[in-house]
Design a protein around this motif. Sequence first.
Motif, mmCIF file in Angstrom:
data_model
loop_
_atom_site.group_PDB
_atom_site.id
_atom_site.type_symbol
_atom_site.label_atom_id
_atom_site.label_comp_id
_atom_site.label_asym_id
_atom_site.label_seq_id
_atom_site.Cartn_x
_atom_site.Cartn_y
_atom_site.Cartn_z
ATOM 1 N N VAL A 231 -2.803 -4.030 17.337
ATOM 2 C CA VAL A 231 -2.395 -3.308 18.544
ATOM 3 C C VAL A 231 -0.877 -3.202 18.537
ATOM 4 N N THR A 232 -0.345 -1.980 18.568
ATOM 5 C CA THR A 232 1.097 -1.785 18.598
ATOM 6 C C THR A 232 1.568 -1.639 20.040
ATOM 7 N N LYS A 233 2.834 -2.047 20.294
ATOM 8 C CA LYS A 233 3.379 -2.106 21.648
ATOM 9 C C LYS A 233 4.759 -1.448 21.700
ATOM 10 N N ASP A 234 5.092 -0.959 22.911
ATOM 11 C CA ASP A 234 6.469 -0.534 23.137
ATOM 12 C C ASP A 234 7.240 -1.681 23.786
ATOM 13 N N ILE B 84 -0.338 3.236 10.704
ATOM 14 C CA ILE B 84 -0.787 2.430 11.842
ATOM 15 C C ILE B 84 0.401 1.997 12.684
ATOM 16 N N ILE B 85 1.497 1.640 12.016
ATOM 17 C CA ILE B 85 2.701 1.180 12.714
ATOM 18 C C ILE B 85 3.831 2.148 12.413
ATOM 19 N N LEU C 48 0.490 1.251 22.386
ATOM 20 C CA LEU C 48 0.731 2.546 21.766
ATOM 21 C C LEU C 48 -0.415 2.971 20.863
ATOM 22 N N ASN C 49 -0.980 2.011 20.129
ATOM 23 C CA ASN C 49 -2.018 2.319 19.156
ATOM 24 C C ASN C 49 -2.869 1.077 18.959
ATOM 25 N N ALA C 50 -4.161 1.274 18.679
ATOM 26 C CA ALA C 50 -5.069 0.153 18.408
ATOM 27 C C ALA C 50 -5.996 0.561 17.272
ATOM 28 N N VAL C 51 -6.031 -0.264 16.219
ATOM 29 C CA VAL C 51 -6.786 0.088 15.013
ATOM 30 C C VAL C 51 -7.579 -1.121 14.532
ATOM 31 N N LYS C 52 -8.816 -0.867 14.069
ATOM 32 C CA LYS C 52 -9.654 -1.912 13.481
ATOM 33 C C LYS C 52 -9.677 -1.727 11.963
ATOM 34 N N TYR D 74 3.820 -5.628 17.600
ATOM 35 C CA TYR D 74 2.382 -5.444 17.388
ATOM 36 C C TYR D 74 1.722 -6.810 17.296
ATOM 37 N N THR D 75 0.408 -6.827 17.559
ATOM 38 C CA THR D 75 -0.368 -8.062 17.470
ATOM 39 C C THR D 75 -1.496 -7.889 16.464
ATOM 40 N N ILE D 76 -1.918 -9.017 15.880
ATOM 41 C CA ILE D 76 -3.054 -9.047 14.959
ATOM 42 C C ILE D 76 -3.995 -10.153 15.398
ATOM 43 N N GLN D 77 -5.271 -9.832 15.452
ATOM 44 C CA GLN D 77 -6.290 -10.821 15.805
ATOM 45 C C GLN D 77 -7.587 -10.445 15.097
ATOM 46 N N PHE D 78 -8.422 -11.436 14.812
ATOM 47 C CA PHE D 78 -9.667 -11.195 14.079
ATOM 48 C C PHE D 78 -10.862 -11.302 15.014
ATOM 49 N N PHE D 79 -11.861 -10.411 14.793
ATOM 50 C CA PHE D 79 -13.016 -10.295 15.682
ATOM 51 C C PHE D 79 -14.300 -10.283 14.863
#
Length: 407
Positions: free
Chosen positions: A182-185, A236-237, A191-195, A244-249
Amino acid sequence: MITILQQCSPLQPAYNELIHLVTSNNNSQTNFKYICDVYVNGSLVTRLDTPPHPTYGTGLFNPARVIEAYVNNDVDLTTYGFGINTNSNCYYQLKFGESYGASSSGTTAYPNMTVTSNKYVWNAIYDYEDFVNYSSGTINAGSSSSRLLTNAPSSGDIQFTENAYLYVNSMTSGTIDYAYIVTKDSSNATLNAVKINNQYKANPGGNGRFLRFSSSPNNINQISATYLLGGASQPIINSTDYAYTIQFFNASNVAVTEQYRYTINSECSKYASYRIWFLNKLGGYDCFTFYKQNTFNSEIKRETFKANLGTQTQTSQSYTAQQRAITQYNTKIKDTISCNSNWISEAQSVWLEELVTSPYVYVEKSGVLVPINLTNSNYERKYQVNKHLFNLKIDFQYSYERQRQRF
């Protein structure tokens, strides 16, 4: 009959103790010993034995020094998306038995009487106080509190063109289905969210149980479209993103690890920068960039011999000014680089002790990791209560020496 009284959890750090305690109803037999056959990755590697405890009659085995020889480490700069750390982990099984018998007739071994399940180790080490409270559940993907394999403070800075990776344990098939970026301002708005699909999700019992994921903008933006889910596309970025953040699901869209956040840093320095990679205590590779003043010094070792002056022929002895008496026939050069970081936080100061003490350290040069050795012999953890501003200085040498022409 052999009974296991105590054994390790299914997932343990390889460089800490692997304690197993057994007992037998035959421990009073003549010349009695407990035996332990150690299997690593399905193959028998050694047999251990020990006499019974003089008071309790039990047998204590710690095969850690045997098993740690079968783990190494994994790092590269060409993994885009998920990668597997094949060399950084292994599985083992212990088969307990006993031996006894009179000295005159010789002892008889009775192996494989009780067998453990397959257990796994990875190339981590815990300090003593952390190890006595170790729980595999906190370091194995499964909930939003499960740790990534780094002690680096979240919200760390990263340059847009730099490389970085996050490492994670995943012991159960399908636990990590995808990475969520998930990218942030600057106001923390999305701003954007990608799997990103985990192509190794069905193989955690094999090499897929220990993963790394490309976590820098440079690496993330090179992930193949094959692994982008939901119609996402590159890049993506963007260079204008703030963080931006990274997390696993898992496949049910439930977080199975903690979240890690990067802040994109556009710092410009007049000095050459050194990005240092190091094996951290938890078995992953962390990296840190030294942006500030640096020096490059070379220690030169010369080997010489003394030659006689003059050139003799059948009829004369002649001399020229160009002839050399003391001749340098071998030259070795050892380079030492001293580099300084920008201001660091108290949390970074605690974490970066792992850099100074790491046995595997590299400097990144033009996208290649070059092995180096740090020469710092001490390290001071710095705290804001004592010093309001502080940085880190390291000295390192390349693992090789340079040479000049030999004569």
